[in-house]
Design an enzyme around this catalytic site. Structure first.
Site, PDB file in Angstrom:
ATOM      1  N   ARG A 477       0.831  -1.203   0.000  1.00  0.00           N
ATOM      2  CA  ARG A 477       0.000   0.000   0.000  1.00  0.00           C
ATOM      3  C   ARG A 477       0.864   1.250   0.000  1.00  0.00           C
ATOM      4  NH1 ARG A 477      -4.455   2.216   4.086  1.00  0.00           N
ATOM      5  NH2 ARG A 477      -3.004   1.505   5.658  1.00  0.00           N
ATOM      6  N   SER A 541       7.240  -4.491   7.621  1.00  0.00           N
ATOM      7  CA  SER A 541       6.713  -5.335   8.710  1.00  0.00           C
ATOM      8  C   SER A 541       7.478  -6.645   8.873  1.00  0.00           C
ATOM      9  CB  SER A 541       5.233  -5.608   8.467  1.00  0.00           C
ATOM     10  OG  SER A 541       4.542  -4.405   8.236  1.00  0.00           O
ATOM     11  N   ASP A 592       5.406  -2.233  11.323  1.00  0.00           N
ATOM     12  CA  ASP A 592       3.962  -1.986  11.277  1.00  0.00           C
ATOM     13  C   ASP A 592       3.365  -1.815  12.667  1.00  0.00           C
ATOM     14  OD1 ASP A 592       4.494  -4.638  11.794  1.00  0.00           O
ATOM     15  OD2 ASP A 592       2.884  -5.442  10.551  1.00  0.00           O
TER      16      ASP A 592
END
Length: 939
Positions: A477, A541, A592
């Protein structure tokens, strides 16, 4: 004759006893008062019954008690009776008992108390003006807390509409209006100074906050003085008319109104009804009129008149002063002074027997008041105990008010009653030495620096345009985040999701980062920002070792990623290399969990933990720097990325791992690693369920022993299927649908069994997450050295979210399990779970904004300080010049013009360690001795 006298005395005694018997409450009656009060507390909290409840349970928007970190200088106003107090309160950082106060008391004349609202608030502002002049602070704009000891309907910490006046106030055009606005308008009318009104505070809340500053167990405030009231910390989920379910809020009970619905008529006497009928607000505040100092003296006066009329006192003579309403202001005065002298002051010629009877009357009235307060308090503490699911509760009540402070027996009777009616609660009472004004300042401090956890949240003034990249799974994203400060700080986001193909996930590192760069280029073109040089935050992440905010070395891939040539490398350098032609700058790389914590921290500055429960699982939290041996420095805190997915890789979880966990691990790309993650995360949960179903089918427990090729295919059951099946109502239909797609023809019993398997796997995941989170919360609690932790956990991830869709109130099973287990494992904590609606990308932008500003500041500082940096050549030149000046100062010809004067001191040696003084030093001491001899001879 003697018998007749005795009979008359006995008859009189009986009349007196009968009169006072109505004030003697039995244990059964007190239990009934407690039960009725509990009912009204609950009615006041319910949305449907709140409007008609006699105990209003008003929200205060005070979400926590002080934790010792408050600091600063505050102005506090305290209005609740005939005297009005203005205070300046100075709170020093991080130290209890470190509050200094300066105050002045002003009278409020009766004509102002019962005049217009404008006159009242103009008088208050005039008093503030006088005080600021007195303190020399008229030009200082201080945060202000306003203790306003009347029932208010608050819609925010600085908004309060007056419900009704009590305690003799009757100023017009105030009821139904926001008293903070009225104060602000009065300040504007005077136009001499400006104040930042941060909080409006009920006196009970101020008292609780004052005492909680000294004793963190204090969660209740009690006023027993001119008025009577209680506040306490209630669970947010129980306050139906206020949004939010997590954490606590202080509720102002306004229990003085208890009895307005006639539920205590059985214990009210005719004297109570007479006092009520003659008051400014008949029919209202009935409980207060039976328990507070403002009315107890009047009850006593009416009893004395009644007894005198019957010839039982003062030889039947009633003086004009005794007829005067309000002559007994409070019965604590009766307890403090000699009864005979008070009666003489009232013009009453009393006998010794009269004095004894008057004392009995005062004792009966005050004893009942203390018992009624005790019964009400027992209802409150029992409710708190049940809220927390405890068998036994230890709690502290902060108390203020003249009745409690000055009456010799009130406090003892109150405590005894609470002990008898709430035997499972150990309740300590501490007296507020500083009144509720200090509490108003503390609430102002808490409100001004709401839940300040760190410099970032305390002074977040970043604004601008930022890009955030979020890589942590098969979907990648990119977000554009705009932070503005026009009226209030706002964040606008636009995002796009790009797929990361399997061949790139398992290809080379350069292909992976080239793919990220291509996606970024596409996004910037669509956003028409290709020519802008924007800072970037990178949510990555995977486990990384950070050396700086913009340096992160990948330790190991997780979540099926296997791109070669990346482990052991700085991912920021790899990404910068891929995007160097695109005019962007990586300011920060963020895990994250950290992004989630920062995102939620933007909305709730108490957030100091971040958790991901999705494809993978991980947690971060704010740790004390003094505990992080790998990083220099002892002051302040730093966010720690736990990488708890690897918990158990050393064999510590072998006793709870199942054969299915081991089979999943063996078939994974990284066997023997991330064992905890494989037990709890969404990536593996569906596969766990599939393996269990296969085994049960093989054993003939499911599907009549039939096993289809689809059921044997890895990955055919996904976590979203587990979540859908687990739902109580539509779950069985979903189970049938999914199993049919797998080629199985399930019976109803099969569907029920599969639903049970899904629930068990999900239940274990939530419990294990709760246990590991419990360890972090316990550590935070120990770090803060606080008996009760109040914190917020930011949370993100599809596994947690998918259980909240589409009906959070019905199907949030995973979340409920998690929350409930945390409460059970860490009972001395109040934890709010805050869902990150914007994902971790917004958090990356927050960190980037901060890092960008920090970089700008660093550049500016470097430019300012550049002239202070000296090269080696410059230092050698300084050395040479000093050498020249030393020579000039020593030379007779140049000494007068030398800048370095080289002045002689006539000390000719330093100590040589032999214990002998040099000749020069001996001469000095001889000279001093001769001087001293001359001085002594002169005397």
């Amino acid at each position: 004759m003697v018998t007749a006298v005795a009979q008359r005395l006995a008859s009189q005694r009986k009349e007196i006893d009968d009169t006072l018997a109505a004030f003697a409450l039995s244990p059964t009656q007190l239990q009934e008062v407690k039960a009725k009060m509990r009912v009204e507390l609950e009615r006041g909290l319910k949305k449907d019954s709140h409007p008609t409840a006699s105990v209003k349970m008003l929200p205060t928007y005070v979400y926590r008690t002080p934790d010792g970190t408050e600091r600063g200088k505050y102005l506090a106003l305290d209005l609740g009776g005939t005297n009005f107090r203005v205070l300046v309160v100075k709170i020093r950082t991080g130290m209890r008992n470190s509050v200094r106060m300066y105050n002045k008391i002003y009278a409020i004349p009766l004509e102002i108390m019962q005049g217009t609202g404008e006159e009242l608030f103009d008088h208050i502002v005039q008093c503030i003006s006088d005080f600021l002049d007195y303190m020399g602070m008229k030009n200082t704009r201080l945060p202000l807390g306003f203790t306003f000891s009347f029932p208010c309907n608050q819609t925010g910490i600085d908004k309060g509409d007056l419900v009704c006046w009590t305690k003799g106030f009757k100023a017009t055009e105030c009821e139904g209006y926001d008293v903070v606005d009225m104060l602000r308008e009065a300040i504007k009318r005077r136009n001499e100074f400006d104040l930042d009104i941060v909080a409006i505070v009920n006196d009970t809340v101020g008292t609780m906050m004052t005492c909680a500053y000294e004793d963190p167990k204090c969660q209740i405030g009690l006023i027993a003085g001119t008025g009577s009231n209680v506040c306490y910390m209630e669970e947010m989920k129980n306050i139906e008319f206020v949004e939010g379910d997590e954490g606590q809020m202080c509720v102002n009970t306004e229990w003085g109104g208890f009895g307005a619905n006639d539920n205590i008529e059985d214990i009210r006497t005719r004297y109570d009804r007479e006092v009520d009928g003659g008051s400014l607000n008949p029919g209202k505040q009935r409980f207060e009129k039976m328990t507070s100092g403002m009315y107890l003296g009047e009850i006593v006066r009416r009893i004395l008149i009644d007894l005198t009329k019957h010839g039982l006192l003062f030889r039947g003579r009633i003086t004009e002063r005794l007829k005067t309403k309000g002559i007994f202001e409070t019965n604590d005065r009766l307890a403090l002074l000699q009864v005979r002298s008070i009666l003489q002051h009232l013009g009453l010629d009393s006998t010794c027997d009269d004095s004894i009877i008057v004392k009995e009357v005062c004792g009966a009235v005050s004893r009942r008041a203390a018992q009624l307060c005790g019964a009400g308090m027992a209802a409150v503490v029992d409710k708190i105990r049940e809220n927390r699911g405890l068998d036994n509760l230890e709690i502290t009540v902060g108390v203020d008010g003249t009745l409690y402070k000055l009456h010799p027996h009130f406090s003892t009777i109150l405590k005894d009653t609470v002990r008898e009616l709430a035997p499972n609660c150990k309740v300590d009472f501490i007296l507020s030495e500083d009144g509720s004004g200090k509490g108003a300042a503390l609430i102002t401090a808490v409100g001004k620096n709401t839940y300040n956890i760190d410099y970032f949240f305390n002074s977040f003034t970043e604004k601008g345009d930022f890009i955030a990249l979020d890589l942590g799974g098969s979907n990648f994203r990119i977000l554009r985040v705009k932070v503005s400060h026009e009226k209030k700080q706002t964040v606008q986001m636009e995002s796009q999701i790009y797929e990361t193909p399997e061949d790139i996930i398992h290809g080379s590192g350069s292909r992976l980062f080239d793919h990220v760069a291509e996606c970024l280029g596409d996004f910037m073109e669509k956003q028409k920002i290709k020519d802008k040089k924007l800072p970037i935050g990178f949510t990555f992440s995977f486990p990384c070792a950070h050396t700086k905010l913009d340096e992160a070395v990948l330790l190991t891939w997780t979540k099926r990623f296997k791109a070669s040539g990346v482990e052991g490398m700085d991912v920021v350098k790899l990404l910068n290399k891929a995007i160097k032609k695109r005019g962007v700058n990586i300011m920060a790389v963020v895990n994250d969990t950290v992004g989630t914590m920062m995102t939620c921290g933007f909305d709730d500055q108490r957030c100091e933990v971040g958790i991901i429960i999705g494809t993978g699982t991980n947690a971060c939290y704010m740790e004390e720097l003094r505990h992080i041996d790998l990083v220099e420095g002892d002051e302040g805190r730093m966010c720690i990325n736990t990488e708890w997915g690897a918990f158990g890789d050393d064999g510590t979880l072998e006793d709870i791992r199942t054969e299915f966990d081991r089979e999943i691990d063996r078939g994974s790309p990284n066997p023997g690693k991330q064992l905890f993650e494989k037990m709890v995360s969404g990536m593996y949960m569906g596969e766990l369920v599939r393996l269990i179903l296969v085994k049960m089918a093989k054993e003939g427990l499911l599907f009549e022993g039939r096993i289809t090729p689809e059921l044997l295919t890895k990955g055919k059951i996904e976590t979203k299927h587990v979540s859908a099946i687990e739902k109580s109502k539509e779950g069985l239909t979903k189970a049938e649908e999914i199993l049919t797609r797998l080629g199985v023809e399930p019976s109803e019993d099969d569907c029920i069994a599969v639903q049970h398997v899904c629930a068990i796997v999900s239940f274990r995941s939530a419990n294990l997450i709760a246990a590991t989170l419990g360890a972090i919360l316990t550590r935070l609690k120990d770090n803060k050295n606080t008996p009760r932790l109040r914190t917020t956990v930011g949370i993100d991830g599809s596994l947690y979210k998918i259980h909240l869709i589409p009906h959070p109130s019905v199907s949030a099973r995973y979340a409920r399990r998690l929350h409930k287990t945390v409460r059970r494992l860490v009972p001395e904590s109040d934890v709010r779970f805050l869902l990150s609606e914007s994902g971790s990308g917004k958090g990356a932008a927050m960190v980037t904004a901060w890092a960008s500003r920090l970089a700008d500041q660093t550049r500016q500082i470097a430019e300012t300080l550049a002239e202070f940096r000296l090269t080696e050549e410059q230092l050698l030149e300084v050395k040479k010049r000093m050498r020249t000046e030393i020579q000039n100062g020593l030379s007779k010809n140049t000494q007068s013009t030398a800048t370095v004067k080289m002045l002689p001191t006539y000390v000719r040696s330093t100590p040589d360690g032999t214990g002998e003084r040099s000749t020069a030093i001996r001469c000095i001491f001889l000279k001093i001795g001769k001087q001293m001899t001359r001085i002594l001879d002169m005397q």
